[in-house]
Design a protein around this motif. Structure first.
Motif, PDB file in Angstrom:
ATOM      1  N   GLY A   1       3.649 -31.931  29.827  1.00 34.79           N
ATOM      2  CA  GLY A   1       4.543 -31.591  28.530  1.00 34.79           C
ATOM      3  C   GLY A   1       5.948 -31.459  28.904  1.00 34.79           C
ATOM      4  O   GLY A   1       6.841 -31.746  27.861  1.00 34.79           O
ATOM      5  N   VAL A   2       6.303 -30.457  30.034  1.00 36.50           N
ATOM      6  CA  VAL A   2       7.536 -30.394  30.595  1.00 36.50           C
ATOM      7  C   VAL A   2       8.409 -31.629  30.569  1.00 36.50           C
ATOM      8  O   VAL A   2       9.524 -31.607  30.216  1.00 36.50           O
ATOM      9  CB  VAL A   2       7.716 -29.536  31.799  1.00 36.50           C
ATOM     10  CG1 VAL A   2       9.054 -29.418  32.311  1.00 36.50           C
ATOM     11  CG2 VAL A   2       7.191 -27.860  31.261  1.00 36.50           C
ATOM     12  N   ARG A   3       7.662 -32.409  31.409  1.00 31.38           N
ATOM     13  CA  ARG A   3       8.312 -33.796  31.865  1.00 31.38           C
ATOM     14  C   ARG A   3       8.596 -34.542  30.310  1.00 31.38           C
ATOM     15  O   ARG A   3       9.758 -35.023  30.459  1.00 31.38           O
ATOM     16  CB  ARG A   3       7.494 -34.690  32.681  1.00 31.38           C
ATOM     17  CG  ARG A   3       7.992 -34.654  34.072  1.00 31.38           C
ATOM     18  CD  ARG A   3       7.493 -35.573  35.185  1.00 31.38           C
ATOM     19  NE  ARG A   3       5.888 -35.588  35.033  1.00 31.38           N
ATOM     20  CZ  ARG A   3       4.964 -34.891  35.599  1.00 31.38           C
ATOM     21  NH1 ARG A   3       5.769 -34.045  36.607  1.00 31.38           N
ATOM     22  NH2 ARG A   3       3.684 -34.811  35.510  1.00 31.38           N
ATOM     23  N   ARG A   4       7.690 -34.773  29.678  1.00 26.30           N
ATOM     24  CA  ARG A   4       7.719 -35.469  28.498  1.00 26.30           C
ATOM     25  C   ARG A   4       8.683 -34.954  27.513  1.00 26.30           C
ATOM     26  O   ARG A   4       9.458 -35.711  26.916  1.00 26.30           O
ATOM     27  CB  ARG A   4       6.238 -35.400  27.671  1.00 26.30           C
ATOM     28  CG  ARG A   4       6.097 -36.412  26.683  1.00 26.30           C
ATOM     29  CD  ARG A   4       4.683 -36.724  26.321  1.00 26.30           C
ATOM     30  NE  ARG A   4       3.962 -35.676  25.703  1.00 26.30           N
ATOM     31  CZ  ARG A   4       3.039 -34.977  26.517  1.00 26.30           C
ATOM     32  NH1 ARG A   4       2.858 -35.374  27.676  1.00 26.30           N
ATOM     33  NH2 ARG A   4       2.443 -33.923  25.999  1.00 26.30           N
ATOM     34  N   HIS A   5       9.000 -33.741  27.297  1.00 21.78           N
ATOM     35  CA  HIS A   5       9.951 -33.237  26.434  1.00 21.78           C
ATOM     36  C   HIS A   5      11.061 -32.765  27.201  1.00 21.78           C
ATOM     37  O   HIS A   5      12.274 -32.029  26.333  1.00 21.78           O
ATOM     38  CB  HIS A   5       9.062 -31.730  25.574  1.00 21.78           C
ATOM     39  CG  HIS A   5       8.148 -32.283  24.592  1.00 21.78           C
ATOM     40  ND1 HIS A   5       8.357 -32.865  23.721  1.00 21.78           N
ATOM     41  CD2 HIS A   5       6.727 -31.820  24.978  1.00 21.78           C
ATOM     42  CE1 HIS A   5       7.015 -33.206  23.097  1.00 21.78           C
ATOM     43  NE2 HIS A   5       6.119 -32.488  23.678  1.00 21.78           N
ATOM     44  N   GLY A   6      11.230 -33.083  28.260  1.00 27.00           N
ATOM     45  CA  GLY A   6      12.671 -32.850  29.185  1.00 27.00           C
ATOM     46  C   GLY A   6      13.023 -31.331  28.962  1.00 27.00           C
ATOM     47  O   GLY A   6      14.124 -30.987  28.702  1.00 27.00           O
ATOM     48  N   ILE A   7      12.023 -30.445  29.322  1.00 27.11           N
ATOM     49  CA  ILE A   7      12.301 -29.207  29.358  1.00 27.11           C
ATOM     50  C   ILE A   7      12.611 -28.439  30.578  1.00 27.11           C
ATOM     51  O   ILE A   7      11.924 -28.702  31.668  1.00 27.11           O
ATOM     52  CB  ILE A   7      10.776 -28.351  28.987  1.00 27.11           C
ATOM     53  CG1 ILE A   7      10.195 -29.112  27.613  1.00 27.11           C
ATOM     54  CG2 ILE A   7      10.979 -26.643  28.833  1.00 27.11           C
ATOM     55  CD1 ILE A   7      10.667 -28.463  26.526  1.00 27.11           C
TER      56      ILE A   7
END
Length: 353
Positions: A164-170
């Motif tokens: 999720g972090v990678r996908r949303h650029g967090i």
């Protein structure tokens, strides 16, 4: 000739306690406690004064409080105050404890910074206040990048979903205070930090220090039509549910950080993709996936985030005569240094596996 010392303490929801005393040979003399409290029997007041007389001026809050309690007759009734309250007034008279108005407060309005700089700045400013180089300060955060800020003692792998972090650029960072993970995007939350000397919370229990340090923000929310209250230990709630949480860190040099994040308008689905919030937590927070947003402040006030921050800043200024300020070049340099040596390192990030 010994100097006269005077201290006052208004009990939260109670009465005013005043301590007048002198110090001779490092001990308290001529102690006189007064105030608009109620006390039975009458002579109990003399017992309190006598108990404090002769005590070392360096005594702790707990030592003063215990001495008063031990000296009170068994049938004594203290109404609107307590032995602890008297101890606070005495410590204030001795300048070991301080009140809000003993300090010249500053406010740093919302200033965008990279997320690593935000957490580094928390450490730098709390340290500077502890060292006496900066006035106690209230700072509002502004977000540059979507971020997750995890508590000092949280496990990275238990809290954060890497996909999720990678996908949303967090951006994921660990802060110096305890507490839980916060998901932040531009405009979705209101976050502020208070940097203060620990003298301000002298004699308050850890639990009592939270609502004490946020009384001004409760007053600001009240102006906006929100009846907020503390749910121990560190949740800020309204009758409709949780709106925010607080965290603290006390530094060895006497400085202290107290910060709060409140939900303004959070995308709950995205948050659940980025954070591994267990079912335990979700049932507690009342988040269902069908419920797309966590927006208590937006929904309950109908005001923009900027307006709410403006009311908060104005309330703090009115209460504590605070003035607007910014970061010094030295503070920015110190924070950048801390990012490089601590907050951006894998060692800090994975401090708790």
């Amino acid at each position: 000739m010994s100097a006269h010392h005077h201290g006052e303490y208004k009990v939260h929801g109670g009465k005013l306690v005043v301590a007048d005393l002198e110090v001779a040979g490092g001990r308290l003399v001529q102690v006189s406690i007064s105030g608009d409290f109620f006390l039975e029997p009458d002579e109990a007041l003399q017992h309190i004064n006598d108990a404090l007389g002769g005590m070392p001026a360096e005594s702790s809050h707990a030592e003063f409080s215990a001495a008063i309690t031990a000296a009170l007759p068994p049938d004594a009734v203290l109404f609107g105050f307590s032995a602890d309250a008297v101890a606070v007034a005495v410590r204030r008279a001795l300048a070991k404890a301080s009140g809000w108005l003993d300090h010249n407060w500053q406010i740093i309005p919302p200033t965008p910074l990279p997320t690593h700089m935000h957490v580094a700045m928390d450490e730098v400013l709390a340290h500077e206040v502890g060292a006496g180089r900066r006035a106690p300060t209230l700072r509002f955060w502004e977000w540059e990048a979507p971020s997750v800020v995890i508590g000092s003692f949280q496990s990275l792998k238990n809290e954060v979903d890497p996909d999720g972090v990678r996908r949303h650029g967090i951006t994921v960072v660990r802060r110096i205070s305890g507490g839980g993970a916060m998901f932040m995007e531009q405009g979705n939350a209101i976050t502020y930090s208070l940097y203060l000397p620990q003298t301000l919370v002298d004699g308050l229990s850890f639990e009592a220090s939270y609502p004490f340090l946020d009384a001004w923000v409760m007053a600001a929310l009240d102006k906006l039509g929100i009846q907020a209250f503390y749910k121990p230990l560190n949740d800020i709630a309204t009758p409709e549910g949780k709106i925010g949480g607080a965290a603290q860190k006390r530094l060895a040099n006497g400085g202290m950080l107290h910060h709060v994040t409140m939900s303004y308008d959070i995308d709950a689905d995205k948050m659940l993709e980025v954070l591994r919030i267990g079912r335990e937590k979700i049932s507690d927070k009342g988040i269902a996936s069908a419920n797309k947003r966590v927006d208590p402040l937006r929904r309950q006030t109908g005001r923009s985030r900027e307006e709410i921050i403006e009311v908060m800043m104005q309330t703090f200024m009115d209460r504590y005569a605070a003035v607007e300020a910014g970061f010094s070049e030295e503070e920015l340099a110190a924070a950048r240094e801390l990012v490089a040596t601590k907050f951006a390192t894998g060692q800090w990030q994975h401090r708790v596996p």
